[in-house]
Scaffold this active site. Structure first.
Site, PDB file in Angstrom:
ATOM      1  N   ASP A 150       0.831  -1.199   0.000  1.00  0.00           N
ATOM      2  CA  ASP A 150       0.000   0.000   0.000  1.00  0.00           C
ATOM      3  C   ASP A 150       0.873   1.259   0.000  1.00  0.00           C
ATOM      4  O   ASP A 150       1.899   1.323   0.676  1.00  0.00           O
ATOM      5  CB  ASP A 150      -0.900  -0.025   1.237  1.00  0.00           C
ATOM      6  CG  ASP A 150      -1.957   1.053   1.213  1.00  0.00           C
ATOM      7  OD1 ASP A 150      -2.753   1.069   0.264  1.00  0.00           O
ATOM      8  OD2 ASP A 150      -1.987   1.874   2.149  1.00  0.00           O
TER       9      ASP A 150
ATOM     10  N   ASP B 155     -10.464   1.243  -4.792  1.00  0.00           N
ATOM     11  CA  ASP B 155     -10.103   2.661  -4.782  1.00  0.00           C
ATOM     12  C   ASP B 155     -10.697   3.453  -5.943  1.00  0.00           C
ATOM     13  O   ASP B 155     -10.487   4.672  -6.010  1.00  0.00           O
ATOM     14  CB  ASP B 155      -8.579   2.807  -4.825  1.00  0.00           C
ATOM     15  CG  ASP B 155      -7.940   2.584  -3.467  1.00  0.00           C
ATOM     16  OD1 ASP B 155      -8.589   2.904  -2.442  1.00  0.00           O
ATOM     17  OD2 ASP B 155      -6.805   2.086  -3.412  1.00  0.00           O
TER      18      ASP B 155
ATOM     19  N   GLU C  99       1.576  -0.443  -4.942  1.00  0.00           N
ATOM     20  CA  GLU C  99       0.469   0.442  -5.310  1.00  0.00           C
ATOM     21  C   GLU C  99       1.082   1.765  -5.793  1.00  0.00           C
ATOM     22  O   GLU C  99       1.104   2.755  -5.078  1.00  0.00           O
ATOM     23  CB  GLU C  99      -0.470   0.692  -4.129  1.00  0.00           C
ATOM     24  CG  GLU C  99      -1.704   1.485  -4.552  1.00  0.00           C
ATOM     25  CD  GLU C  99      -2.323   2.304  -3.434  1.00  0.00           C
ATOM     26  OE1 GLU C  99      -3.383   2.908  -3.679  1.00  0.00           O
ATOM     27  OE2 GLU C  99      -1.749   2.372  -2.328  1.00  0.00           O
TER      28      GLU C  99
END
Length: 572
Positions: A326, A423, A355
Site C-alpha cells: 500500500d 479505490d 500500489e
C-alpha cells in the site's frame, strides 16, 4: 531528419538483458521521419575496433509522437558494443553513438564512444516472475465478499446485501472466503489478493493497530493459516495487503508517543513537528490528511527492522506468496530493496506488487524492489477509450504503445492490470452500466500483456461508484447474477490459461477505426478485434473464433468484439 528526436541510452529501458544470453535494443525516432533504414552496427566489445557487423532493425511500434525500432539479439560473448547507422530518403547516411549524430564513424576508435553492454550479470536481469505469469488474480475486499454463517460478530451493523456506507461492518470474514474456494476455482482464478486483514477499528483495515493479529471481524490467526493451506491445496496463491506506510493512531507505538511525547522510545518512529502529536493543528505526517493514519518513518532503522519482522513472519510462518504494498511510492527505495532481499531469502519467487499509480520505472526497471505494480495507467487509457469514448482506436493504440515503452519487456509481463478496485468506481458503473462496453474492457484486459485482476463481483455484474459504493456486498443469490457477463469473463479466463496468452508476444494496431490486439509466437496468433467506431463492420474471419459479443454472420457491430485464433506463424 529531426536530430533532437533521436534517442537511445545503454543500460536503460532502451538496452537491457532479457536472459543470460539475450538483449533487447530499442531505438526511438520521430514518427514518420525521413529515416528509411535503421541498422545496428555491432560486434563483441573487444573485437569492435577490428570489424563490425550490420543488422537492419524493424519498426516495431509507433505512438502519437515516435517510432520505435526494437530488436532482440542472442549473444555468445555477453560483452557487446554497438552504434546505429541511419539511412535517409535521399540516400545520405549518419551514425548515432554516445556522442550523438555524426556523418562518419571511426570504428577503430569506437571504444571511446560506442554504446555497450559491458556484460550480462544474471543478478541484474529483471525476470518474469513465473509465480504469477499465467495466473488470474481476484481481489477480495474481505468484509464484503462472503460471511460464514457460523461466525458471530457483534460489530455487524447491516444485513448482508444492504447498501453500505463508510462505517458499515457487513461481516465478511476469512472462513467465508474458505467456503468459496470452489466458486473461485470454477471461475478460473488462481491468485487471491486480499485487502488488509490485521487488527483495526475500520471495515477496510488500512489503519493497522497490530500487524501480528488478524482482526476479530475476520476471525482469528488460525483462520488465516487454514485459508492459506486451502488456497495452496487448490494450486492457488495468496497475497496479503502490506500497509507499511502508515499505522493506526490507536496502535501501541503511537499511543505511547501521545502519552510520553519526546520521552517515548517511539517518538522517532513518526514525523512529528513539536514535542507531542497534535490533531489540531495537525503537526505530524499522515497518509493524505487523515489524523488517524500517522505515517511511519521508514528512514529509521528501528522501524525498518520492525516492518521486516512483520514481512518475515507472514512469508515464513504463514507461507503467504507475496504482498500488495500500500502507498508504496511514499516509502524509501532503500527499504524496499532490503525488504525484497529478506523476502527472497524465504521464498525465491515471493511476489511484491506496489500500489504505484504513476510511472514506476525507478521501482521496477532495476528489479531490486517490486515485481509489479497495480497498472492504473492501463485502466485510465481503457476508461478513455471504452467507457468515456474520449479517444479513438488510433489514440488508444498510441497510449498503450507509450505504456509498453515505459518499462523493460520482462516488467510488462509482470504488471497487474485491472479495471476495478476498492479505490476506483467499478468499471461497469464507469461504462454507465453498458454491458457491451464492459465486456470489451474485459476482453482487452485478458489479452493485454501482464497479469489480469478481477475485482470481486465484477464477474456477476455488480456495479457501484466511488468508495464506499464500490465495496458492496457480493450477491450470492444467483437469480440476481448477470450470467451474460459471468459466462464471457469465465470464457476469457479459460482462453487466457489454455492459450498461455502471457507467454506470447504482443502487437497493437488500429485499422479502419478498429482496435486490434494480437498475441503471437512462431506457431500461432490469438487476435482481438474491437469495434467502437459507431458503425457496423464486415469482417472476413474464417478462423477459430474463441469468444465474441455483438459479432453475427461476420458482422462486428458497434460496441462488439471478436477473439479468434490462427494456427500459423505471425510476424508484425
Amino acid at each position: 531528419m529531426e536530430k533532437g528526436s533521436i534517442f537511445h541510452l545503454s543500460d536503460s529501458i532502451y538496452s537491457f538483458p532479457l536472459s543470460i544470453n539475450e538483449i533487447e535494443i530499442r531505438f526511438k525516432v520521430k514518427k514518420d521521419d525521413d529515416i528509411t533504414k535503421v541498422e545496428l552496427v555491432y560486434n563483441d566489445k573487444y573485437k569492435f575496433h577490428e570489424f563490425v557487423k550490420y543488422k537492419e532493425l524493424q519498426k516495431s511500434f509507433s505512438d502519437e509522437v515516435f517510432d520505435y525500432y526494437v530488436e532482440r539479439i542472442k549473444l555468445t560473448d555477453t560483452r557487446f558494443a554497438y552504434v546505429f547507422r541511419l539511412t535517409l530518403k535521399d540516400g545520405q547516411t549518419y551514425y548515432y553513438s554516445e556522442e550523438g549524430i555524426s556523418k562518419d564513424y571511426d570504428i577503430t576508435k569506437g571504444f571511446y564512444n560506442f554504446f555497450q553492454v559491458s556484460t550480462i550479470n544474471e543478478i541484474d536481469i529483471v525476470k518474469v516472475n513465473k509465480k504469477i505469469e499465467n495466473r488470474v488474480f481476484y481481489q477480495i475486499f474481505v468484509d464484503r465478499f462472503n460471511k460464514d454463517s457460523e461466525a458471530s460478530n457483534p460489530r455487524i451493523n447491516i444485513k448482508w446485501g444492504e447498501k453500505v456506507n463508510s462505517k458499515t461492518i457487513a461481516g465478511g470474514n476469512l472462513k467465508g472466503i474458505i467456503n468459496k474456494i470452489d466458486y473461485l476455482k470454477n471461475l478460473g482464478v488462481d491468485a487471491l489478493y486480499l485487502t488488509p486483514i490485521f487488527k483495526s477499528p475500520s471495515n477496510h483495515k488500512y489503519d493497522t493497530v497490530d500487524y501480528f493479529k488478524v482482526s476479530k471481524d475476520f476471525g482469528a490467526n488460525e483462520d488465516l493459516r487454514t485459508l492459506i493451506e486451502e488456497v495452496h491445496k487448490n494450486n492457488m496463491i495468496i497475497l496479503l495487503d502490506g500497509v507499511f506506510n502508515h499505522i493506526s493512531n490507536l496502535s501501541f507505538f503511537f499511543k505511547d508517543v501521545v502519552k510520553k511525547g519526546k520521552a517515548s522510545n517511539y517518538f522517532d518512529w513518526f514525523y512529528i513537528d513539536g514535542d507531542k502529536p497534535s490533531k489540531n493543528p495537525l503537526n505530524y505526517k499522515t497518509f493524505a490528511y487523515c489524523f488517524d493514519l500517522p505515517k511511519l518513518n521508514l528512514n529509521n532503522p528501528e522501524v525498518q527492522k520492525y516492518i521486516l519482522k512483520v514481512g518475515r513472519h507472514y512469508a515464513k510462518d504463514y507461507k503467504i506468496d507475496g504482498f500488495r504494498l500500500d502507498v508504496s511510492d511514499e516509502i524509501p527505495h532503500y527499504f524496499w530493496i532490503e525488504f525484497k532481499k529478506e523476502m527472497l531469502k524465504i521464498n525465491e519467487d515471493f511476489v511484491l506488487i506496489g500500489e504505484n499509480w504513476h510511472n514506476a520505472g525507478s521501482y521496477l526497471n532495476c528489479g531490486f524492489e517490486f515485481d509489479s505494480i497495480m497498472n492504473y495507467s492501463f485502466l485510465k487509457a481503457t476508461l478513455d477509450f471504452v467507457a468515456f469514448k474520449k479517444i479513438n482506436a488510433t489514440e488508444y493504440k498510441n497510449r498503450l504503445v507509450f505504456l509498453l515503452m515505459r518499462y523493460k519487456t520482462n516488467v510488462n509481463f509482470n504488471l497487474l492490470n485491472l479495471l476495478s478496485s476498492h479505490d476506483v468506481d467499478r468499471f461497469l458503473s464507469q461504462c454507465n452500466k453498458n454491458e457491451d462496453k464492459f465486456l470489451i474492457g474485459y476482453a482487452i484486459l485478458f489479452m493485454y500483456i501482464g497479469v489480469p485482476c478481477v475485482y470481486y463481483g465484477d464477474e456477476i455484474g455488480i456495479d457501484g461508484g466511488y468508495d464506499p459504493l464500490n465495496r458492496a456486498c457480493f450477491i450470492w443469490d444467483e437469480s440476481n447474477w448477470n450470467f451474460k457477463i459471468f459466462s464471457v469473463i469465465k470464457k476469457l479466463i479459460e482462453i487466457r490459461k489454455k492459450e498461455k496468452i502471457n507467454e506470447l508476444e504482443i502487437d497493437i494496431q488500429e485499422k479502419n477505426n478498429l482496435f486490434i490486439l494480437k498475441r503471437f509466437n512462431d506457431k500461432k496468433s490469438v487476435e482481438l478485434i474491437v469495434n467502437l467506431s459507431e458503425e457496423n463492420v464486415q469482417l472476413d474471419i474464417n478462423k477459430d473464433i474463441l469468444v465474441s459479443n455483438n459479432f453475427i454472420n461476420n458482422t462486428l457491430k458497434n460496441e462488439g468484439f471478436v477473439l479468434f485464433k490462427e494456427e500459423t506463424h505471425y510476424e508484425k
